[in-house]
Design an enzyme around this catalytic site. Structure first.
Site, mmCIF file in Angstrom:
data_model
loop_
_atom_site.group_PDB
_atom_site.id
_atom_site.type_symbol
_atom_site.label_atom_id
_atom_site.label_comp_id
_atom_site.label_asym_id
_atom_site.label_seq_id
_atom_site.Cartn_x
_atom_site.Cartn_y
_atom_site.Cartn_z
ATOM 1 C CD GLU A 1 -2.819 -1.473 2.288
ATOM 2 O OE1 GLU A 1 -2.828 -0.628 3.196
ATOM 3 O OE2 GLU A 1 -3.525 -2.486 2.303
ATOM 4 C CG ASN B 1 -0.443 -6.943 -1.751
ATOM 5 O OD1 ASN B 1 -1.022 -7.499 -2.678
ATOM 6 N ND2 ASN B 1 -0.888 -6.977 -0.496
ATOM 7 C CG HIS C 1 -9.737 -5.798 0.275
ATOM 8 N ND1 HIS C 1 -10.062 -6.948 0.967
ATOM 9 C CD2 HIS C 1 -8.404 -5.601 0.482
ATOM 10 C CE1 HIS C 1 -8.980 -7.423 1.585
ATOM 11 N NE2 HIS C 1 -7.959 -6.624 1.290
ATOM 12 C CD GLU D 1 -4.550 -8.073 1.349
ATOM 13 O OE1 GLU D 1 -5.441 -7.360 1.864
ATOM 14 O OE2 GLU D 1 -3.338 -7.845 1.507
ATOM 15 C CG ASP E 1 -12.609 -9.073 1.285
ATOM 16 O OD1 ASP E 1 -12.477 -8.062 0.552
ATOM 17 O OD2 ASP E 1 -12.215 -9.089 2.471
HETATM 18 O O1 G3I Z 1 -4.034 -8.092 18.574
HETATM 19 C C1 G3I Z 1 -5.148 -7.345 19.102
HETATM 20 C C2 G3I Z 1 -5.724 -8.060 20.297
HETATM 21 O O2 G3I Z 1 -4.757 -8.097 21.320
HETATM 22 C C3 G3I Z 1 -6.978 -7.309 20.745
HETATM 23 O O3 G3I Z 1 -7.590 -8.009 21.787
HETATM 24 C C4 G3I Z 1 -7.972 -7.193 19.592
HETATM 25 C C5 G3I Z 1 -9.210 -6.383 19.963
HETATM 26 O O4 G3I Z 1 -9.741 -5.693 18.861
HETATM 27 O O5 G3I Z 1 -7.334 -6.528 18.525
HETATM 28 C C6 G3I Z 1 -6.213 -7.237 18.042
HETATM 29 O O6 G3I Z 1 -5.671 -6.548 16.950
HETATM 30 C C7 G3I Z 1 -6.432 -6.619 15.766
HETATM 31 C C8 G3I Z 1 -5.555 -7.277 14.691
HETATM 32 O O7 G3I Z 1 -6.229 -7.277 13.441
HETATM 33 C C9 G3I Z 1 -5.221 -8.734 15.038
HETATM 34 O O8 G3I Z 1 -6.381 -9.496 15.161
HETATM 35 C C10 G3I Z 1 -6.788 -5.208 15.315
HETATM 36 O O9 G3I Z 1 -7.706 -4.646 16.236
HETATM 37 C C11 G3I Z 1 -7.399 -5.225 13.931
HETATM 38 O O10 G3I Z 1 -7.565 -3.885 13.476
HETATM 39 C C12 G3I Z 1 -6.495 -5.949 12.979
HETATM 40 O O11 G3I Z 1 -7.156 -5.987 11.715
HETATM 41 C C13 G3I Z 1 -6.382 -6.438 10.631
HETATM 42 C C14 G3I Z 1 -6.198 -5.308 9.619
HETATM 43 O O12 G3I Z 1 -5.489 -5.798 8.500
HETATM 44 C C15 G3I Z 1 -5.446 -4.118 10.177
HETATM 45 O O13 G3I Z 1 -5.369 -3.114 9.207
HETATM 46 C C16 G3I Z 1 -7.132 -7.586 9.980
HETATM 47 O O14 G3I Z 1 -7.215 -8.681 10.884
HETATM 48 C C17 G3I Z 1 -6.416 -8.003 8.702
HETATM 49 O O15 G3I Z 1 -7.206 -8.952 8.024
HETATM 50 C C18 G3I Z 1 -6.225 -6.773 7.821
HETATM 51 O O16 G3I Z 1 -5.581 -7.156 6.629
HETATM 52 C C19 G3I Z 1 -5.284 -6.109 5.706
HETATM 53 C C20 G3I Z 1 -4.041 -6.520 4.959
HETATM 54 O O17 G3I Z 1 -3.004 -6.778 5.868
HETATM 55 C C21 G3I Z 1 -3.620 -5.448 3.954
HETATM 56 N N1 G3I Z 1 -4.714 -5.119 3.074
HETATM 57 C C22 G3I Z 1 -5.958 -4.772 3.705
HETATM 58 C C23 G3I Z 1 -6.403 -5.854 4.681
HETATM 59 C C24 G3I Z 1 -7.727 -5.523 5.316
HETATM 60 O O18 G3I Z 1 -7.618 -4.388 6.136
#
Ligand code: G3I
Length: 346
Positions: free
Chosen positions: A159, A200, A236, A265, A267
């Site tokens: 990004e 990416n 996405h 990715e 969806d």
């Molecule tokens: O690790 C913490 C955990 O300790 C806490 O209890 C929990 C409560 O919300 O949050 C956890 O962190 C989360 C993390 O994923 C791990 O699960 C974050 O809040 C959450 O925002 C984060 O989201 C991820 C997101 O990237 C962040 O931008 C998604 O799972 C993940 O699927 C998403 O993937 C991205 C790609 O890397 C890049 N392209 C876009 C895509 C979708 O946003």
């Protein structure tokens, strides 16, 4: 009937009976999985996953059987792999890699340099260019070396551009200038000469300012001898914004530059509640996206961003939206799943 003829007839009957017992006429061959169907086209079909999901046995069963590739959704990001400066933690990433290995799946490494999900030690202070360059090089090379031989691709930079094709003002861009991308690719290549190195991004499905920026950058990087080998199109999509135009043509123009392309990715979200007609449209979109990849020789595979609505990232980021994946929250296949199968020849 002579004795010998009688014996032949008898043994034939015995063989037939034995054969029938071994393979009853009612036995159906096991339907091929999405991963197997894609392999027939020399591509993979994969799903992202995340470590908290590893306690869900029903989820893991499908993840391990239906898909030929997996991408850790969070486990290899900077906050997870280097939570303290110089202190690396590969526990979560290793767990995904071990699962993939046990199920004969390829792994995409995601991601080395991204503006998001960075540890606080990195974002909460100022760095000189020299300091940040050393930190970045050490991070990239330590992580890439750890997974050497275990990942087929690395999303080296994720990004990097804004929607209008200008550089995103990330910590790396602001401190190091645009040259950080070439340096990151070179450092990753030094650490693993076999993993294919990708840039990416999202909203680069069709031809437009953002994908044009990548086209120009990759052309320049190749001209400069920088080891860029793949363009990752995240994919996405949202029903309310329409299906992007020129998906196949866009993939093809990158292929013509000499890099491979992957849908990394995918969806397709919608405003909830999902209706049968929305799910039918979603199925057509999934099919069309996969068709585009099949039509481009250098499109190496498609990864969906997890496979079930139970674990999609969408509802937490886009409240009121969801139903984005080919399996519903109860792990039941949706019309999209069947449409993908059909396109893959299942
Ligand atoms: O690790 C913490 C955990 O300790 C806490 O209890 C929990 C409560 O919300 O949050 C956890 O962190 C989360 C993390 O994923 C791990 O699960 C974050 O809040 C959450 O925002 C984060 O989201 C991820 C997101 O990237 C962040 O931008 C998604 O799972 C993940 O699927 C998403 O993937 C991205 C790609 O890397 C890049 N392209 C876009 C895509 C979708 O946003």
């Amino acid at each position: 009937m002579s004795l010998s003829r009688h014996l032949i007839a008898l043994s034939a009957a015995v063989c037939l009976a034995a054969g029938l017992a071994a393979a009853p006429a009612t036995a159906e061959p096991r339907p091929r999985t999405l991963g197997e169907l894609a392999r027939k086209h020399h591509k993979y079909f994969g799903s992202a996953t995340d470590n908290p999901e590893f306690t869900d046995a029903a989820y893991l069963k499908l993840l391990g059987s239906e898909f030929g590739q997996t991408t850790p959704g969070n486990a290899m990001k900077w906050y997870a792999t280097e939570p303290e400066r110089g202190v690396f933690d590969f526990t979560a990433g290793d767990e995904v890699v071990a699962f993939a290995k046990a199920h004969h799946q390829k792994v995409r490494g995601h991601t080395l340099v991204w503006h998001s999900q960075l540890p606080a030690w990195l974002t909460e202070r100022d760095w000189t260019a020299e300091e940040l360059r050393a930190v970045l090089k050490n991070h990239i090379q330590t992580v890439v070396r750890h997974y050497k031989g275990q990942v087929i691709h690395w999303d080296v930079v994720n990004e990097a551009f804004n929607e209008d094709g200008t550089y995103r003002e990330s910590l790396f861009y602001k401190t190091l200038g645009p040259g950080y991308i070439a340096e990151a690719l070179r450092w990753a290549h030094e650490a693993d000469r076999h993993a294919k190195l990708y840039l990416n991004d999202y909203n680069v499905d069709g031809i437009g300012p953002k994908s044009d920026a990548y086209y120009t950058l990759i052309k320049q990087l190749k001209a400069d001898g920088v080891p860029v080998e793949g363009f990752g199109i995240q994919g996405h999509l949202a029903l309310q914004y329409g299906f992007p135009a020129d998906v196949r043509q866009n993939m093809q123009r990158f292929a013509d530059l000499g890099v491979e392309v992957a849908v990394t990715e995918l969806d397709i979200r919608m405003n909830l509640p999902a209706t049968p007609s929305m799910l039918a449209t979603q199925a057509t979109w999934y099919a069309d996206y996969v068709k585009a990849c099949l039509a481009v020789r250098k499109c190496v595979g498609v990864t969906i961003w997890d496979y079930t609505d139970k674990y999609s990232w969408i509802p937490s980021v886009f409240p009121g939206e969801g139903a984005a994946l080919p399996y519903d929250e109860n792990l039941r296949p949706k019309p999209a799943y069947h449409a993908i199968r059909e396109v893959l020849g299942g």
